[in-house]
Scaffold this motif. Structure first.
Motif, mmCIF file in Angstrom:
data_model
loop_
_atom_site.group_PDB
_atom_site.id
_atom_site.type_symbol
_atom_site.label_atom_id
_atom_site.label_comp_id
_atom_site.label_asym_id
_atom_site.label_seq_id
_atom_site.Cartn_x
_atom_site.Cartn_y
_atom_site.Cartn_z
ATOM 1 N N ILE A 135 22.994 37.191 33.068
ATOM 2 C CA ILE A 135 22.088 37.449 34.192
ATOM 3 C C ILE A 135 22.794 37.246 35.521
ATOM 4 O O ILE A 135 22.351 37.764 36.556
ATOM 5 N N SER A 136 23.927 36.528 35.526
ATOM 6 C CA SER A 136 24.696 36.353 36.763
ATOM 7 C C SER A 136 25.157 37.688 37.324
ATOM 8 O O SER A 136 25.380 37.809 38.537
ATOM 9 N N LEU A 137 25.307 38.686 36.452
ATOM 10 C CA LEU A 137 25.774 39.997 36.885
ATOM 11 C C LEU A 137 24.699 40.767 37.644
ATOM 12 O O LEU A 137 24.990 41.775 38.286
ATOM 13 N N LYS A 138 23.445 40.323 37.555
ATOM 14 C CA LYS A 138 22.348 40.934 38.298
ATOM 15 C C LYS A 138 21.977 40.113 39.528
ATOM 16 O O LYS A 138 21.087 40.507 40.287
ATOM 17 N N GLN A 139 22.617 38.976 39.731
ATOM 18 C CA GLN A 139 22.309 38.104 40.858
ATOM 19 C C GLN A 139 23.265 38.361 42.016
ATOM 20 O O GLN A 139 24.423 38.728 41.798
ATOM 21 N N PRO A 140 22.805 38.193 43.269
ATOM 22 C CA PRO A 140 23.711 38.394 44.411
ATOM 23 C C PRO A 140 24.880 37.433 44.372
ATOM 24 O O PRO A 140 24.758 36.293 43.921
ATOM 25 N N GLY A 141 26.028 37.908 44.844
ATOM 26 C CA GLY A 141 27.239 37.096 44.836
ATOM 27 C C GLY A 141 27.191 35.979 45.856
ATOM 28 O O GLY A 141 26.252 35.867 46.652
ATOM 29 N N PRO A 142 28.212 35.130 45.866
ATOM 30 C CA PRO A 142 28.260 34.010 46.807
ATOM 31 C C PRO A 142 28.442 34.493 48.245
ATOM 32 O O PRO A 142 28.973 35.575 48.493
ATOM 33 N N ARG A 143 28.014 33.674 49.187
ATOM 34 C CA ARG A 143 28.094 34.031 50.601
ATOM 35 C C ARG A 143 29.467 33.750 51.196
ATOM 36 O O ARG A 143 29.931 34.482 52.072
ATOM 37 N N ASP A 144 30.110 32.661 50.759
ATOM 38 C CA ASP A 144 31.309 32.193 51.448
ATOM 39 C C ASP A 144 32.586 32.897 51.002
ATOM 40 O O ASP A 144 33.503 33.115 51.790
ATOM 41 N N ALA A 145 32.691 33.266 49.724
ATOM 42 C CA ALA A 145 33.916 33.891 49.212
ATOM 43 C C ALA A 145 33.535 34.973 48.205
ATOM 44 O O ALA A 145 32.575 34.811 47.444
ATOM 45 N N PRO A 146 34.272 36.081 48.169
ATOM 46 C CA PRO A 146 33.926 37.174 47.254
ATOM 47 C C PRO A 146 34.298 36.855 45.809
ATOM 48 O O PRO A 146 35.197 36.059 45.542
ATOM 49 N N ILE A 147 33.596 37.493 44.900
ATOM 50 C CA ILE A 147 33.972 37.496 43.488
ATOM 51 C C ILE A 147 35.004 38.597 43.305
ATOM 52 O O ILE A 147 34.748 39.764 43.608
ATOM 53 N N GLN A 148 36.183 38.244 42.821
ATOM 54 C CA GLN A 148 37.285 39.198 42.704
ATOM 55 C C GLN A 148 37.388 39.728 41.277
ATOM 56 O O GLN A 148 37.508 38.954 40.330
ATOM 57 N N CYS A 149 37.350 41.040 41.151
ATOM 58 C CA CYS A 149 37.379 41.698 39.848
ATOM 59 C C CYS A 149 38.329 42.893 39.908
ATOM 60 O O CYS A 149 38.862 43.239 40.963
ATOM 61 N N PHE A 150 38.541 43.527 38.764
ATOM 62 C CA PHE A 150 39.307 44.759 38.719
ATOM 63 C C PHE A 150 38.718 45.688 37.664
ATOM 64 O O PHE A 150 38.037 45.250 36.722
ATOM 65 N N ILE A 151 38.959 46.979 37.848
ATOM 66 C CA ILE A 151 38.405 48.011 36.978
ATOM 67 C C ILE A 151 39.543 48.762 36.302
ATOM 68 O O ILE A 151 40.512 49.159 36.958
ATOM 69 N N LYS A 152 39.427 48.950 34.999
ATOM 70 C CA LYS A 152 40.370 49.775 34.250
ATOM 71 C C LYS A 152 39.690 51.081 33.855
ATOM 72 O O LYS A 152 38.593 51.072 33.298
ATOM 73 N N ARG A 153 40.353 52.180 34.139
ATOM 74 C CA ARG A 153 39.824 53.498 33.783
ATOM 75 C C ARG A 153 40.562 54.038 32.568
ATOM 76 O O ARG A 153 41.784 54.026 32.517
ATOM 77 N N ASP A 154 39.801 54.514 31.593
ATOM 78 C CA ASP A 154 40.370 55.150 30.409
ATOM 79 C C ASP A 154 39.997 56.627 30.456
ATOM 80 O O ASP A 154 38.854 57.004 30.199
#
Length: 406
Positions: free
Chosen positions: A113-132
């Motif tokens: 459910i964290s994936l549907k909740q707004p991210g933090p205010r102070d620092a971004p959540i860093q992710c990456f995407i792989k395309r196949d």
């Protein structure tokens, strides 16, 4: 028993934990790279279930144990221990859910459910995407860059489906099941024929309030695959548009995002974005009529409920780049997170009316940035008020072909 021994036993218990229904509680397939497990929060059965010796711990001791585990394990994969705590039994699950704060408050991804909740205010959540390219799939991972051993934490996955008049990206919690009848279905992104306008559909409303559905008119079920206990609803969550480049002038794409599920008041001082705390509850089979349409996936479309009470929706636009004379290209400061020039690269900031008294710092704040770092590898960093699901859906729109916008 020492604290370390308790944590060790929790890790050993993971093999005995059953899989879950995502809509029953917090989700399915979350602990491993592509799958995970957490005990479902379903109605109590008629016959009592033996929850084992761990359920008999004094509440004060149990609260202290889980709090210490939650505070000590702050990153993945070590944070799987927190999920194991919620999988022991109902009493452990209730206390774990009470201790683990929403993502905007704690800044740590824990349950699906964290994936549907707004991210933090102070620092971004860093992710990456792989395309196949061979399978037309896109996988969102948690972390700065891909690891060498490919043990990255999978957050979301999407599959691109081309249709006669549109393109769809179906978003799922797992990388091998994109059926809209699945309990891992989270929503989808749909484009128009030109690939200039997109609509983000969410499988749940923007808040936890119950919604009345006119199922008799609009529900469609596949006779073989769909259970009436797993309805696939689609709520309009956002509209994305790319400006047409009729004159074919040089320059980056220009995009606007109207976030129907996020009010502009969420970025005002003291404002708050809608924060779901659980996935929609399973609908009872007796109250869920069955209308069968052969060969169709189950889909129901609704306007996002209670938006009138939200007020004006938040509008995001791409941050204007500057022209670099020496490099002879358009440039943005991605702070080292983007290394390859691409027309897909963008940063989104809020665009608001001056009468709303939004602080200048909030207007200049980059809510979402997306860019290329290698062949078929892209970074995606997001923060409040966007969720991972919303940010991923917006980023997916950049992958679709847009000959009229370039």
């Amino acid at each position: 028993m020492s604290f370390k021994n308790i944590v060790r036993e929790l890790k050993e218990m993971k093999d005995g934990i059953g899989s879950i229904s995502r809509r029953g509680v917090e989700g399915k397939h979350w602990c491993s790279r592509t799958r995970s497990h957490i005990a479902p929060d379903v109605a109590a059965p008629s016959q009592p279930i033996d929850q084992g010796q761990w359920a008999n711990l004094p509440p004060e001791l149990l609260l202290d144990i889980i709090r210490r585990v939650e505070e000590s394990e702050t990153s993945w994969p070590a944070r799987t221990v927190v999920v194991f705590c919620a999988s022991v039994c109902k009493s452990w699950r209730d206390i774990t859910k009470e201790i683990v704060k929403p993502l905007a408050e704690c800044g740590r991804l824990t349950f699906p459910i964290s994936l549907k909740q707004p991210g933090p205010r102070d620092a971004p959540i860093q992710c990456f995407i792989k395309r196949d390219r061979t399978t037309s799939t896109y996988r969102l991972y948690f972390g700065l860059t891909p690891s060498e051993d490919e043990s990255d934490k999978l957050l979301l996955a999407a599959k691109k489906i081309r249709r006669a008049t549109s393109t769809e990206f179906v978003i799922s919690l797992v990388g091998d099941d994109f059926s809209r009848a699945s309990n891992t279905y989270l929503g989808k992104l749909r484009s128009n024929f030109l690939g200039t306008k997109f609509t983000v559909y969410d499988s749940q409303p923007p808040n936890d309030a119950p919604v009345q559905h006119n199922s008799l008119l609009s529900r469609r079920f596949h006779s073989k695959r769909v259970s009436p206990r797993l309805p696939a609803y689609n709520y309009s969550a956002a509209a994305i548009s790319y400006e047409l480049n009729v004159l074919r002038t040089r320059g980056p794409r220009r995009m606007h995002c109207i976030m129907h599920s996020i009010p502009v008041s969420s970025i005002q001082e003291g404002g708050a974005a809608p924060t779901p705390t659980s996935f929609p509850q399973i609908i009872d089979e007796k109250s869920s009529p069955r209308l069968v349409s052969k060969g169709k996936e189950p889909e129901t479309y609704f306007s996002s409920p209670n938006l009138s009470s939200f007020g004006e929706p938040l509008v995001l636009k791409n941050k204007a780049p500057r022209w670099h004379e020496q490099l002879q290209c358009w440039c943005l400061n991605f702070k080292g997170r983007v290394t390859v020039a691409s027309v897909k690269n963008f940063q989104l900031v809020a665009t608001v009316d001056t009468s709303l008294n939004i602080p200048a710092a909030e207007q200049e704040k980059v809510t979402l940035q997306f860019g290329k770092i290698g062949k078929d590898i892209f970074t995606m960093d997001y923060c409040y008020p966007l969720s991972a699901f919303q940010a991923f859906a917006i980023s997916l729109s950049s992958f679709d072909t847009k000959p009229a916008c370039e």
